[in-house]
Scaffold this active site. Sequence first.
Site, mmCIF file in Angstrom:
data_model
loop_
_atom_site.group_PDB
_atom_site.id
_atom_site.type_symbol
_atom_site.label_atom_id
_atom_site.label_comp_id
_atom_site.label_asym_id
_atom_site.label_seq_id
_atom_site.Cartn_x
_atom_site.Cartn_y
_atom_site.Cartn_z
ATOM 1 N N ASN A 186 45.448 65.185 19.495
ATOM 2 C CA ASN A 186 44.018 64.564 19.829
ATOM 3 C C ASN A 186 43.372 65.863 20.537
ATOM 4 O O ASN A 186 42.064 65.818 20.272
ATOM 5 C CB ASN A 186 44.337 63.383 20.989
ATOM 6 C CG ASN A 186 44.696 63.869 22.431
ATOM 7 O OD1 ASN A 186 45.848 64.772 22.249
ATOM 8 N ND2 ASN A 186 44.452 63.182 23.295
ATOM 9 N N ALA A 267 58.708 60.543 24.244
ATOM 10 C CA ALA A 267 59.220 60.811 25.281
ATOM 11 C C ALA A 267 60.485 60.272 25.886
ATOM 12 O O ALA A 267 61.377 61.168 26.141
ATOM 13 C CB ALA A 267 58.399 60.592 26.550
ATOM 14 N N GLU A 284 53.962 64.624 29.629
ATOM 15 C CA GLU A 284 52.678 64.125 29.902
ATOM 16 C C GLU A 284 52.172 62.999 29.001
ATOM 17 O O GLU A 284 52.105 63.279 27.795
ATOM 18 C CB GLU A 284 51.646 65.161 29.823
ATOM 19 C CG GLU A 284 51.784 66.155 30.861
ATOM 20 C CD GLU A 284 51.233 65.838 32.151
ATOM 21 O OE1 GLU A 284 50.598 64.616 32.383
ATOM 22 O OE2 GLU A 284 51.516 66.446 32.932
ATOM 23 N N CYS A 318 43.914 60.839 26.496
ATOM 24 C CA CYS A 318 44.812 60.001 27.475
ATOM 25 C C CYS A 318 44.195 59.422 28.458
ATOM 26 O O CYS A 318 44.684 58.663 28.978
ATOM 27 C CB CYS A 318 46.104 60.822 27.730
ATOM 28 S SG CYS A 318 45.440 62.417 28.524
ATOM 29 N N GLU A 499 51.366 69.035 36.060
ATOM 30 C CA GLU A 499 50.687 70.544 35.518
ATOM 31 C C GLU A 499 49.436 71.001 36.319
ATOM 32 O O GLU A 499 49.011 70.085 36.867
ATOM 33 C CB GLU A 499 50.433 70.276 34.030
ATOM 34 C CG GLU A 499 51.485 70.172 33.199
ATOM 35 C CD GLU A 499 51.168 69.916 31.689
ATOM 36 O OE1 GLU A 499 50.073 69.423 31.486
ATOM 37 O OE2 GLU A 499 52.119 70.152 30.900
HETATM 38 P P1 NAD Z 1 53.465 61.318 19.496
HETATM 39 O O1 NAD Z 1 54.414 61.409 20.629
HETATM 40 O O2 NAD Z 1 53.673 60.871 18.148
HETATM 41 O O3 NAD Z 1 53.674 63.367 19.049
HETATM 42 C C1 NAD Z 1 53.414 64.099 20.027
HETATM 43 C C2 NAD Z 1 54.106 65.432 19.801
HETATM 44 O O4 NAD Z 1 55.455 65.052 19.664
HETATM 45 C C3 NAD Z 1 53.859 65.919 18.012
HETATM 46 O O5 NAD Z 1 53.809 67.009 18.159
HETATM 47 C C4 NAD Z 1 55.170 65.264 17.472
HETATM 48 O O6 NAD Z 1 55.341 65.914 16.011
HETATM 49 C C5 NAD Z 1 55.903 65.451 18.389
HETATM 50 N N1 NAD Z 1 57.398 64.341 18.038
HETATM 51 C C6 NAD Z 1 57.059 63.294 17.565
HETATM 52 N N2 NAD Z 1 58.635 62.907 17.321
HETATM 53 C C7 NAD Z 1 59.160 63.629 18.034
HETATM 54 C C8 NAD Z 1 60.844 63.723 18.234
HETATM 55 N N3 NAD Z 1 61.548 62.609 17.976
HETATM 56 N N4 NAD Z 1 61.211 64.713 18.772
HETATM 57 C C9 NAD Z 1 60.591 65.879 19.190
HETATM 58 N N5 NAD Z 1 59.240 66.037 18.808
HETATM 59 C C10 NAD Z 1 58.648 64.699 18.420
HETATM 60 O O7 NAD Z 1 52.017 61.436 20.004
HETATM 61 P P2 NAD Z 1 50.487 61.462 19.490
HETATM 62 O O8 NAD Z 1 50.567 60.537 18.560
HETATM 63 O O9 NAD Z 1 50.472 62.987 18.871
HETATM 64 O O10 NAD Z 1 49.498 61.874 20.693
HETATM 65 C C11 NAD Z 1 48.990 60.723 21.284
HETATM 66 C C12 NAD Z 1 49.749 60.239 22.647
HETATM 67 O O11 NAD Z 1 49.465 61.455 23.494
HETATM 68 C C13 NAD Z 1 49.192 59.190 23.242
HETATM 69 O O12 NAD Z 1 49.975 58.405 23.886
HETATM 70 C C14 NAD Z 1 48.274 59.990 24.574
HETATM 71 O O13 NAD Z 1 47.984 59.064 25.456
HETATM 72 C C15 NAD Z 1 49.170 60.928 24.625
HETATM 73 N N6 NAD Z 1 48.680 62.103 25.452
HETATM 74 C C16 NAD Z 1 48.744 62.194 26.776
HETATM 75 C C17 NAD Z 1 48.348 63.257 27.074
HETATM 76 C C18 NAD Z 1 48.407 63.604 29.037
HETATM 77 O O14 NAD Z 1 48.247 64.743 29.267
HETATM 78 N N7 NAD Z 1 49.126 62.595 29.719
HETATM 79 C C19 NAD Z 1 47.234 64.220 26.832
HETATM 80 C C20 NAD Z 1 46.938 63.755 25.346
HETATM 81 C C21 NAD Z 1 47.719 62.768 24.741
#
Ligand code: NAD
Length: 518
Positions: A186, A267, A284, A318, A499
Amino acid sequence: MRTSGLEVRTRQTQGRETPSPVGRKTGVVSTMAGTKALLTLENFINGKFVPCSSYIDSYDPSTGEVYCRVPDSGNEEIEAAVEAARAAFPGWSARSPQERSQVLHRLADLLEKSLEDLAQAESRDQGKTITLARTMDIPRSVQNFRFFASSILHHTSECTHMDHVGCLHYTLRAPVGIAGLISPWNLPLYLLTWKVAPAIAAGNTVIAKPSELTSVTAWMMCKLLETAGVPPGVVNIVFGTGPKVGEALVSHPEVPLISFTGSQPTAERIAQLSAPHCKKLSLELGGKNPAIIFEDANLEECIPTTVRSSFANQGEICLCTSRIFVQKSIYGEFLKKFVAATRMWKVGIPSDPSASMGALISKAHLEKVRSYVKKARAEGARILCGEGVDTLSLPPKNQAGYFMLPTVITDIKDESCCMKEEIFGPVTCVVPFDSEEEVIQRANSVKYGLAATVWSSNVGRVHRVAKKLQSGLVWTNCWLIRELNLPFGGMKSSGIGREGAKDSYEFFTEVKTITIKH
Ligand code: NAD
């Protein structure tokens, strides 16, 4: 227009190679798909661009067309990156904070010189508006390096005496080693640099994995590292999918720390894979963020800010608001004005400087977001504007792009999935409330606890409500004003850890207590 040399260009030849604008070192390779040239990224390992044996397609969200190929890395690339990061660690960690700080400042300056190229690339790759990329994403990426270049110079350690036993105690902090950094799609460069900067400032070497959906600006940043003075192996960037290269990174025994920003299900998987190695984890995650609007709120400020907090970056932040609780006495007035202001929030192609909102990240995500609106309608909720109510007009070449209108839902129950689950798109729900106690309880009734906004001109109420909300961040009478020194992060299912200047420093270092008997 002046250029920085970081322009993303592809070669468009029929079998005949033309030189890349910035030379072989840039990592651009030529790829032919008929007569259409695709941008092809390479991994950056040990200070060099390295091609990969297989690639995945990356789409332009505004047209739905493939325009880029991203390395589909796996174990082999992680092994090479670990070897490089391991070899670079002794030299980099032995440098003084001042020396590392200078490198971060140089990188910030170089990114700033490339701001326009990076903004154009981020907007195309992610679907966000060029205006947002120019005013938020890239300036903040620059600021991340400047901020940690400065904050690393100001940490002190603790020291206490125990005179009765003749002892002096003090603490030492040392970098952890190789940091694994995983970021989402994002805010691609913004969130990647929010991890790389504190990690290397503290003396770690890093292996970063950006989202496979938005890898371009990370790859562009790699072109600047050598000029900034980042030694080979200090920053390694491997591209590819989460299940393949992400898991290879998380599972590697020589990577003792993982900083992850993304969704809660990912996560969970990362926590499982890290558990056997007792890795240090910072998670996060998502949010289902409430805005609480009391009858004494200044609606002149509250309404435009709440439109922005609901729909900025297509609602793909987020911290975006997705549940709006409005006190009953002003509910009707708020709703009318809020819907009118939402209708003014212009959806346009990302390169249109007058657009407030661009395209969503992917077809799958667009379908997911739309499915929530469909479910709400099936449950008897009212859709006041946007999806299924208004029509969106787009140029012919953008009609297969992933666009949708900002959507406002009302007459919806707190138990609905639209009020409980993170939609992460331009959809927000508005519901009435009666009392302060009631709204706090309802705002807290979801599994997430990332951010909340409170609107009231009663200072006492603002403090009371902020204290009782289960939320890592509370903004009152504003939204998204960030003080990078202070902790950022969520409670409950919104994450683990914080962070910020001190928090990131503590996460990216190990502390040791030393006792000296004299
Ligand atoms: P996602 O969890 O699908 O992917 C995030 C990252 O993790 C990507 O680089 C992805 O390739 C990697 N990933 C996916 N599966 C994995 C695995 N099994 N092992 C290791 N890495 C893996 O999330 P997204 O769809 O890219 O992002 C959207 C999410 O992120 C939303 O839930 C949003 O709220 C959250 N977000 C949180 C914050 C915060 O600071 N709290 C900021 C931005 C986005």
